[in-house]
Motif scaffolding. Structure first.
Motif, PDB file in Angstrom:
ATOM      1  N   SER A 195       0.827  -1.224   0.000  1.00 35.30           N
ATOM      2  CA  SER A 195       0.000   0.000   0.000  1.00 35.30           C
ATOM      3  C   SER A 195       0.854   1.263   0.000  1.00 35.30           C
ATOM      4  O   SER A 195       0.513   2.257   0.643  1.00 35.30           O
ATOM      5  N   ARG A 196       1.969   1.218  -0.725  1.00 35.60           N
ATOM      6  CA  ARG A 196       2.819   2.395  -0.887  1.00 35.60           C
ATOM      7  C   ARG A 196       2.553   2.957  -2.285  1.00 35.60           C
ATOM      8  O   ARG A 196       2.622   2.221  -3.268  1.00 35.60           O
ATOM      9  N   ASP A 197       2.258   4.250  -2.379  1.00 35.14           N
ATOM     10  CA  ASP A 197       1.948   4.838  -3.679  1.00 35.14           C
ATOM     11  C   ASP A 197       3.191   5.424  -4.348  1.00 35.14           C
ATOM     12  O   ASP A 197       3.088   6.262  -5.234  1.00 35.14           O
ATOM     13  N   PHE A 198       4.365   4.969  -3.915  1.00 37.85           N
ATOM     14  CA  PHE A 198       5.600   5.474  -4.512  1.00 37.85           C
ATOM     15  C   PHE A 198       6.647   4.366  -4.560  1.00 37.85           C
ATOM     16  O   PHE A 198       6.609   3.418  -3.768  1.00 37.85           O
ATOM     17  N   LEU A 199       7.541   4.484  -5.533  1.00 36.64           N
ATOM     18  CA  LEU A 199       8.685   3.574  -5.644  1.00 36.64           C
ATOM     19  C   LEU A 199       9.937   4.369  -5.332  1.00 36.64           C
ATOM     20  O   LEU A 199      10.250   5.340  -6.020  1.00 36.64           O
ATOM     21  N   SER A 200      10.664   3.959  -4.318  1.00 37.90           N
ATOM     22  CA  SER A 200      11.854   4.690  -3.890  1.00 37.90           C
ATOM     23  C   SER A 200      13.118   3.943  -4.290  1.00 37.90           C
ATOM     24  O   SER A 200      13.082   2.728  -4.533  1.00 37.90           O
TER      25      SER A 200
END
Length: 690
Positions: free
Chosen positions: A483-488
């Motif tokens: 449920s992370r809306d970003f790719l780091s």
């Protein structure tokens, strides 16, 4: 829901418009002769047509690099950039390939060679080969790229034993109609065409008719008492052809089969057993021109994994290249006209290169190296293209993610510098164009050194973009599941580390080295993350402007051997050397290079003044970075970096202001919090060590 709706009528009209208007028409030989005199390029050979194709879609010359970038690859105009190629080394390879085709167009020798694309897996050679074939199909549909062939008609009227099913027979090799003229008369026409031709090459055609067409020509000439005009008027129809790989017309791809099942007839054609009972086995009409070399005539032959073929099977390529003929079983030699392209990977090339029995074949190849991309920002564009062409989930790729992935890939491909003055990360940055004038980095020397160290060439080994692309895709899916809306970058690094040893193309003896490179990339990212947080926490446009003006006042006084007014007392004083060096040291400008740097900045300010522009340190990247870093040094002692790691230890308003500042730099809100905590922890750790 979209308001637009395509109708069948509209779709049909669009399709019809894409088809050459004369594709279904038949013309006379007289008509074709008139066309040749009006447009001599119609009679081009395959190398000439392919060479013109590259120029047709546009070119741009890089004078510094001495390389032509072809829009076909650099922009992909037919597909809105979907299949663009990135990286200086790739465009150098494409430039070299086209040069060989253009040399072949002029008859300088490469027309009698295989253009062998050599590179590691995933380097783009197959994609480029496919791109050339797709564009050749399109080019032959245009007026500039048109080509024609012929078909025999009304044969049963004259030839008694002709099968009624063969009353009309298309040229089995799709030959240019000009070959219907006997050589002496043909040379007269070609001489006229070349007198009018505006091209860097001359028209040449010494081909003989294919055996079946030769048979029909002989029978018809005998019937008409050698009246060539009567034969061509009554039994020849001129038709337009367009290259089509699916229909195996003027483009053919050939893939190696199992060694036990390889058969030379796949290349040269075989007997048509359904016609033997009608014509007899030795009759040229009973031959099936279905071999790959036959289908590729007038266009492009593409050999996939060419060097995986058995040595004996490769012998067919000797005559196909050097003599431009093929020799089917129980048939005379057949002339061919095509650009022969082969692709191979490193292991097969090394194996065949050391085989003395392959000397003749190797001598008939022109190798074009397709290395991996060596500029990490260009490598990042490959992954951007991958994501752009996919159905990307509702997720944002954070700053530095793709660039750092690209940096890892590049580190595995370049040779470690031999000198102690430059480390491998600095070398990768130099290849990427990140060389400050104050730094003593000679890119040309680094490349020459690498060329001597590499077995074949730099960039011919290392981690494939496919591996990195696959891991980016996995990291995206992993982020979604959490449920992370970003790719780091941190998530991406973890996937690299976890799966490095599971990738079949990475040799085991390179694992330890690649893990070390991954740590170097982590360190580089740490510096960039801290730089972003520094910008968010300490960035003050007014203060940077004030400090920049102060720096320039002192620089000008230093250069002019003058004094400067003290900001507080108003008294004249010598330039503040301590202040000047505090700025310059942020760019690692050494003491013995400070005069050069100050003169460089002074010249920049003077040039802008002459152009009527006011001084703004934001417009000079090096000066801006130096001032930002100084401002950071001045302010960081007032920031509780340990508190950044935990939101409970900091005023929410202050923290939100910093998060907002990071969002302005391209981060998501949650991604900004992550990088704030990561950088804060790293700075706090460094301060404790100090």
């Amino acid at each position: 829901m979209t308001d637009t709706k395509e109708t069948l009528a509209e779709l049909s009209r669009e399709y019809q418009d894409s088809i050459p208007a004369d594709l279904r028409e038949t013309q006379t030989f007289d008509w074709y002769l008139d066309q040749l005199y009006d447009h001599p390029r119609i009679a081009r050979n395959a190398h000439q047509r392919v060479a013109d194709m590259f120029d047709y879609y546009g070119t741009e010359y890089d004078e510094d690099a001495g390389v032509v970038e072809y829009a076909l690859a650099a922009e992909d105009p037919l597909n809105d950039g979907e299949n663009t190629f990135y990286g200086r080394v790739i465009h150098e390879a494409i430039h070299e390939f086209v040069n060989k085709v253009k040399s072949g167009a002029r008859g300088l020798g490469p027309e009698k060679r295989i253009k062998l694309l050599l590179g590691p897996v995933g380097s783009g050679k197959s994609d480029f080969d496919r791109q050339v074939r797709r564009y050749y199909e399109h080019y032959t549909r245009t007026d500039e790229g048109r080509m024609y062939t012929f078909r025999w008609s009304n044969l049963c009227d004259i030839i008694d034993d002709q099968d009624p099913a063969d009353d009309t027979v298309r040229s089995p090799m799709n030959q240019d109609p000009i070959v219907l003229l006997p050589q002496e008369q043909r040379e007269q026409v070609i001489e006229d065409l070349n007198a009018e031709l505006d091209a860097p090459y001359t028209i040449r055609n010494e081909q003989a008719l294919d055996p079946a067409s030769e048979f029909y020509m002989d029978r018809l000439l005998a019937y008409y008492d050698d009246d060539l005009e009567a034969v061509l008027d009554n039994h020849v129809e001129i038709v337009r052809i367009v290259a089509d790989e699916n229909q195996r017309r003027a483009i053919e791809t050939f893939e190696p089969k199992d060694k036990k099942n390889q058969d030379e007839t796949e290349l040269t054609g075989d007997v048509n057993y359904s016609k033997i009972a009608i014509y007899g086995e030795s009759d040229p009409r009973a031959f099936d021109y279905s071999g790959a070399f036959c289908n590729a005539n007038r266009g492009i032959f593409s050999g996939e994994e060419l060097l995986k073929l058995q040595r004996e099977f490769l012998y067919d390529f000797l005559h196909a290249t050097q003599e431009q003929t093929i020799k089917p079983k129980n048939n005379p030699r057949i002339d061919i006209d095509q650009v022969i392209v082969g692709r191979t990977n490193m292991p097969e090339y090394k194996d065949k290169k050391g085989d003395e029995k392959m000397e003749a074949f190797n001598d008939r190849t022109k190798r074009i190296d397709f290395p991996y991309v060596l500029q990490y920002e260009e490598e990042a564009k490959i992954y951007e293209k991958m994501l752009r062409n996919a159905d990307l989930p509702d997720i944002q790729v954070e700053p530095h993610t793709l660039e750092m992935a690209g940096l890892f890939g590049v580190l595995t491909r370049i040779e470690e510098p031999d000198s102690g003055t430059v480390d491998i990360v600095q070398k990768a940055k130099a290849y990427n164009g990140e060389v400050d004038e104050a730094e003593d980095v000679d890119v040309k020397k680094l490349k020459e050194e690498a060329a001597e160290m590499a077995e074949i060439g730099e960039g011919m080994e290392g981690v494939s973009p496919r591996f990195i692309g696959d891991e980016i895709a996995e990291a995206i899916m992993d982020s979604m599941h959490r449920s992370r809306d970003f790719l780091s970058p941190l998530t991406t690094f973890n996937h690299f580390e976890e799966n490095l040893e599971n990738h079949g193309s990475i040799p085991e003896d390179r694992f330890e080295t690649y893990y070390r490179y991954l740590e170097l990339v982590r360190e580089e990212y740490k510096d960039r993350a801290i730089e972003d947080v520094r910008h968010a926490l300490a960035y003050d446009i007014d203060e940077i402007q004030r400090q920049g003006e102060k720096y320039m006042d002192h620089v000008m006084a230093y250069i002019d051997d003058d004094t400067v007014e003290d900001e507080i007392t108003g008294r004249e004083q010598e330039p503040d050397e301590t202040f000047l060096r505090s700025v310059e040291e942020k760019l690692n400008v050494p003491e013995d290079r400070k005069d050069d740097f100050r003169q460089e900045v002074s010249n920049w300010v003077s040039r802008r003044a002459r152009e009527g522009d006011t001084f703004n340190p934001q417009d000079n990247d090096r000066l801006r970075r130096a001032l930002e870093r100084k401002l950071w040094e001045d302010k960081k002692h007032n920031i509780n970096f340990s508190a950044l790691v935990s939101s409970n230890e900091m005023d929410d308003d202050e923290r939100n202001a910093w998060v907002d500042a990071l969002i302005e730099q391209g981060y998501t809100r949650e991604g900004a919090k992550e990088v704030l905590e990561f950088a804060g922890a790293e700075v706090a750790k460094a301060e404790m060590e100090e």
